[in-house]
Every structure is written in structure tokens, then in C-alpha cells.
Design an enzyme around this catalytic site. Structure first.
Site, PDB file in Angstrom:
ATOM      1  N   ARG A   1      11.398   0.849  -5.918  1.00 54.43           N
ATOM      2  CA  ARG A   1      10.412   1.445  -6.837  1.00 54.43           C
ATOM      3  C   ARG A   1      10.946   2.750  -7.417  1.00 54.43           C
ATOM      4  NH1 ARG A   1       6.095   1.011  -2.488  1.00 54.43           N
ATOM      5  NH2 ARG A   1       5.483  -1.175  -2.536  1.00 54.43           N
TER       6      ARG A   1
ATOM      7  N   GLU B   1       2.332   2.611  13.565  1.00 54.05           N
ATOM      8  CA  GLU B   1       1.039   2.302  12.944  1.00 54.05           C
ATOM      9  C   GLU B   1       0.243   1.332  13.799  1.00 54.05           C
ATOM     10  OE1 GLU B   1       1.987   1.966   8.386  1.00 54.05           O
ATOM     11  OE2 GLU B   1       3.790   1.832   9.582  1.00 54.05           O
TER      12      GLU B   1
ATOM     13  N   ARG C   1      -4.483  -4.244   9.604  1.00 57.56           N
ATOM     14  CA  ARG C   1      -4.072  -3.273   8.601  1.00 57.56           C
ATOM     15  C   ARG C   1      -4.611  -3.774   7.268  1.00 57.56           C
ATOM     16  NH1 ARG C   1       1.336  -2.923   5.261  1.00 57.56           N
ATOM     17  NH2 ARG C   1       0.917  -0.959   4.231  1.00 57.56           N
TER      18      ARG C   1
ATOM     19  N   HIS D   1       0.271   4.543   3.060  1.00 59.63           N
ATOM     20  CA  HIS D   1       0.976   4.874   4.317  1.00 59.63           C
ATOM     21  C   HIS D   1       0.123   5.813   5.183  1.00 59.63           C
ATOM     22  CE1 HIS D   1       5.222   4.224   2.364  1.00 59.63           C
ATOM     23  NE2 HIS D   1       4.824   3.127   2.982  1.00 59.63           N
TER      24      HIS D   1
ATOM     25  N   ASN E   1      -0.899  -7.578  10.567  1.00 59.51           N
ATOM     26  CA  ASN E   1      -0.568  -7.089   9.236  1.00 59.51           C
ATOM     27  C   ASN E   1      -0.221  -8.320   8.395  1.00 59.51           C
ATOM     28  OD1 ASN E   1       0.442  -5.907   6.970  1.00 59.51           O
ATOM     29  ND2 ASN E   1       1.912  -4.583   8.027  1.00 59.51           N
TER      30      ASN E   1
END
Ligand code: ADP
Length: 414
Positions: A250, A395, A99, A189, A7
Site C-alpha cells: 500500500r 492480538e 476479530r 490495528h 480471524n
């Protein structure tokens, strides 16, 4: 097959080495050989390496870019220092799974990386200017270190949401803007939502087609997905990860007119306002303290901090609104799943989100909820019509499995 899962971020590289094959996938016996992270790439980087026995090691090294970081990691993995009997040299890394954040409208599933795929990922840069370029750098660095012969697979954050119907992905703006600039909801996601939906169906002993569940990924970034018959029919993140739930920094959903208003009142450019909504808002913005949920909860407990309380209230309220909205969107669900750092570890937040949802058939069992910290299991009460679960996401495991399945030409069902 030893699969290196990568990643690649702007100044960090997270990696895991996972031994898996079709047989191990079938038996759910994939082996995690090691995991680690390189932070502060570009300067004196900090390298954290964790072995499967839980031992950790932290080193520093001057690593100027992602390629240097990867080179360092590979050398360490394949040297005696790693203590891995499974990996004695670079040839013992059999494949790499990446990823990749944005796959746009083109990539609806994981794919083997060819020149054409690389071009496709490049074409999605305008959709994810902060992420896709780093992912590409990671892919190219592997190519130059291992040669083009080593199979690499791209697993996209957006791919799982490819099933979104038009009425869920279209924004109500002039249609030519969708055509011209591909402005639409993509969702993110995806690998996490897909993984926990898969675990949910294993735990419930139902088929993919029978899987009707709302999944919440609550970490630093937060998103929800409405999954009907195994496929997402809606999701909270949009064209970018800024839309939807309240997150660490956010804002999530807000009136678009606010952007211009902040810009005019504060003398900021549109870009600067967007940065403010991405990095100075959410839990951090409301509390004025931190984006870290654990710290907020401690402030609330120890100092009864009013703004910590209200930040948590807004966070939970907005998540609860999505439960109602998604139940309506998908025509009812059988369950709700919490994952991500907050979703996996905070019984308080789970309870606060689910509070007052008895009308929807959801009752949380306080004892079960309290026990389920960093563990997989049910948190709703015996008679709850809507089952609730905490499920740690993984993941990397899904990326490793997709890598194996892509290479062997096997289907990789979500
Ligand atoms: P990322 O999205 O960067 O992968 P994580 O999934 O690790 O992040 O989630 C980070 C968030 O999880 C932080 O807000 C952190 O405070 C929160 N978190 C982790 N452990 C707990 C806990 N025990 N209780 C409450 N929040 C937690």
C-alpha cells in the site's frame, strides 16, 4: 475457560485456542493450547496446525467455505489427533472471540454478539466491504456449528481509536459528507496498538493514565498511533487502511489528485486505481521486486539493489516523519514501541527509523537493539529521554481476554 479466537478472511481462517480466566489474566498465565491457519478456502485448502509444544502439522482438505473450514478445525481440535487433554468434545470450547475489522462509530469496545450487534456489524459493511462480510460469515458459521448458546464476542480493529478527538478524525472536506457517508478517520490495528501500549506500561511500571507513547505496528500493513493518557489521540490509518505509512503493497499518504491522474493517463477506473494503490504500491511498487522487507534487505545486502535501497529509505523516512508529527500532536511522549513482523524482527529498520531523532531525546543502543529480535525489551540507551522498545504483538491474547471479561461482565480496560 477455553476460548477459540478466530480471524476470518476471504480465503483464510486463522485460529488459536487459549485457556484463560480472570485469575490467569491477573497472573499473566493464559495458556495457548494451539494455533493454526486454513489457507486457500474454496478449493483444496491447506491447513496448518501448531501445538503448544511447537509441533507442526500440515494437511490438505477440500474446504468449500468458511463454515466447512471451521467444521474441519473444530473436529480436529476435539478429536484425539489434537492430543489436547483440555478439549475432549465441542462442549469444551467455552466461548469464541472474533476479530472484526470495522466497528464504525458505534462500537467503542468489545461486545457480546447478539442479533442487534450482528446488525451493527452488517451496517459497517460499507465501511469495510472486503473484511466485515467474512467476519460475519465466521460468526454465523460458529452459530450453526455450536448453536446460539455458545457465547461469541466481537473485538474490533477500530475500537481502540474511538478516543480520537474530532480535530484528528475529521477530514477537511465538506462536513455533510461526514454526516451523510461517515467519511472520517477510523484507524485500524487497534487491538495491536492497545496490546503493546499495555505491555509498555507494564514494562515501565506506570498507570494507564501515565502512558504517553507512540506505537508502530510494522507488518505487511503498517500504522502508527499517538497514545496520550492511555488513549489514542491520533493514528496514521484513516477511513480505510490505505492511508498513512508506506506498507508492503500500500502507498500510504499521497496527494489525492494522483488518483485522477493515474486514471486518465493509464486508462484505469477509480476502482482500479484504488486497487493499484492497495496491492501494487508501497515497498513492492517502489522496488519492483517484493513486498517482503526481509527479501528487500537481502537484495540490498547481496546485490546492492538501488530500488531496494530507495524503497527501504522511503519506508523509514515516512515512519520517522510520523514520530515528529505525533510528538507535536500529543505534546511529547515517554516512549516509542515497535511491533509487527518488521518492528519485532528488524533492528536495522528500527535503527534507520530512529536515526537522527537525537534532537527529540531518542538514542538507540546498538547492542540492545541487535539482541531484541522477536523478544520484548528496551532498545534505547540508558540516558535516552524517549525510551524505545520492541514488543511482539499478541492480538489473539487480547481477544481471548476481552472475550472472558465480556462474558463475565467485567470491565475490559485497554
Ligand atoms: P501481517 O501484517 O500480514 O501480519 P507480519 O506482521 O508477519 O505480517 O509482517 C510481515 C513483514 O515482516 C514482512 O515484510 C516480512 O519480511 C517482515 N519480517 C519478518 N521477519 C523479518 C526480519 N527478521 N527482518 C525483517 N523483516 C522481517
Amino acid at each position: 475457560m477455553n476460548v477459540l479466537v478466530l480471524n476470518s478472511g476471504s480465503s483464510s481462517l486463522k485460529f488459536q485456542l487459549i485457556a484463560t480466566d480472570l485469575d490467569r489474566i491477573q497472573r499473566n498465565e493464559d495458556a495457548r493450547l494451539l494455533r493454526g491457519e486454513v489457507e486457500r478456502i474454496g478449493g483444496e485448502a491447506i491447513v496448518t496446525l501448531g501445538k503448544s509444544n511447537g509441533a507442526h502439522q500440515t494437511l490438505t482438505a477440500p474446504l468449500r467455505d468458511i463454515s466447512a473450514a471451521l467444521d474441519f478445525v473444530i473436529r480436529w481440535i476435539t478429536s484425539d489427533k489434537s492430543g489436547l487433554s483440555e478439549v475432549r468434545g465441542p462442549a469444551d470450547v467455552h466461548a469464541v472471540g472474533h476479530r472484526v475489522v470495522h466497528g464504525g462509530e458505534r462500537f467503542s469496545e468489545s461486545v457480546i454478539i447478539t442479533d442487534d450487534v450482528l446488525k451493527g456489524i452488517e451496517e459497517c459493511i460499507e465501511l469495510a466491504p472486503l473484511h466485515n462480510p467474512n467476519n460475519i460469515k465466521g460468526i454465523l458459521a460458529v452459530r450453526s456449528l455450536f448453536g446460539a448458546g455458545l457465547p461469541q464476542v466481537a473485538v474490533f480493529d477500530t475500537a481502540f481509536h474511538h478516543s480520537l478527538p474530532e480535530h484528528a478524525y475529521l477530514y477537511a472536506i465538506p462536513y455533510h459528507l461526514y454526516r451523510r457517508h461517515r467519511i472520517r478517520r477510523y484507524g485500524f490495528h487497534g487491538t495491536s496498538h492497545r496490546y503493546v501500549a499495555y505491555r509498555f506500561r507494564v514494562l515501565r511500571n506506570v498507570t494507564r493514565e501515565q502512558t504517553h507513547v507512540i506505537t508502530f505496528h510494522l507488518g505487511n500493513g503498517c500504522s502508527a498511533a499517538a497514545i496520550r493518557n492511555g488513549d489514542p489521540v491520533d493514528t496514521s490509518m484513516g477511513m480505510t487502511p490505505l492511508e498513512g505509512l508506506v506498507m508492503g503493497t500500500r502507498s500510504g499518504d499521497l496527494d489525492p489528485a494522483i488518483v485522477n491522474l493515474i486514471s486518465a493517463k493509464e486508462g484505469l477506473s477509480a476502482h482500479e486505481v484504488e486497487a493499484l494503490l492497495n496491492t501494487q504500491s508501497g515497498l513492492l511498487g517502489i522496488s519492483g521486486l517484493t513486498n517482503d522487507m526481509r527479501v528487500l534487505q537481502a537484495e540490498l545486502k547481496e546485490h546492492d539493489d538501488r530500488r531496494a535501497r530507495v524503497a527501504i529509505e522511503v519506508f523509514c523516512y515516512r515512519a520517522r516523519k510520523y514520530v515528529g508529527a505525533f510528538l507535536a500532536a500529543m505534546g511529547g511522549a515517554d516512549g516509542i514501541v515497535f511491533t509487527g513482523g518488521i518492528g519485532e524482527n528488524s533492528p536495522e529498520i528500527r535503527a534507520q527509523i530512529c536515526g537522527g531523532l537525537e534532537w527529540a531525546g531518542l538514542t538507540i543502543d546498538p547492542e540492545r537493539n541487535k539482541k531484541m529480535v522477536g523478544k520484548e525489551g528496551i532498545i534505547s540507551s540508558e540516558g535516552s529521554q524517549l525510551a524505545a522498545y520492541a514488543i511482539p504483538t499478541d492480538e489473539e491474547l487480547l481477544i481471548a481476554r476481552d472475550t472472558v471479561r465480556c462474558i463475565l461482565g467485567e470491565p475490559h480496560p485497554s
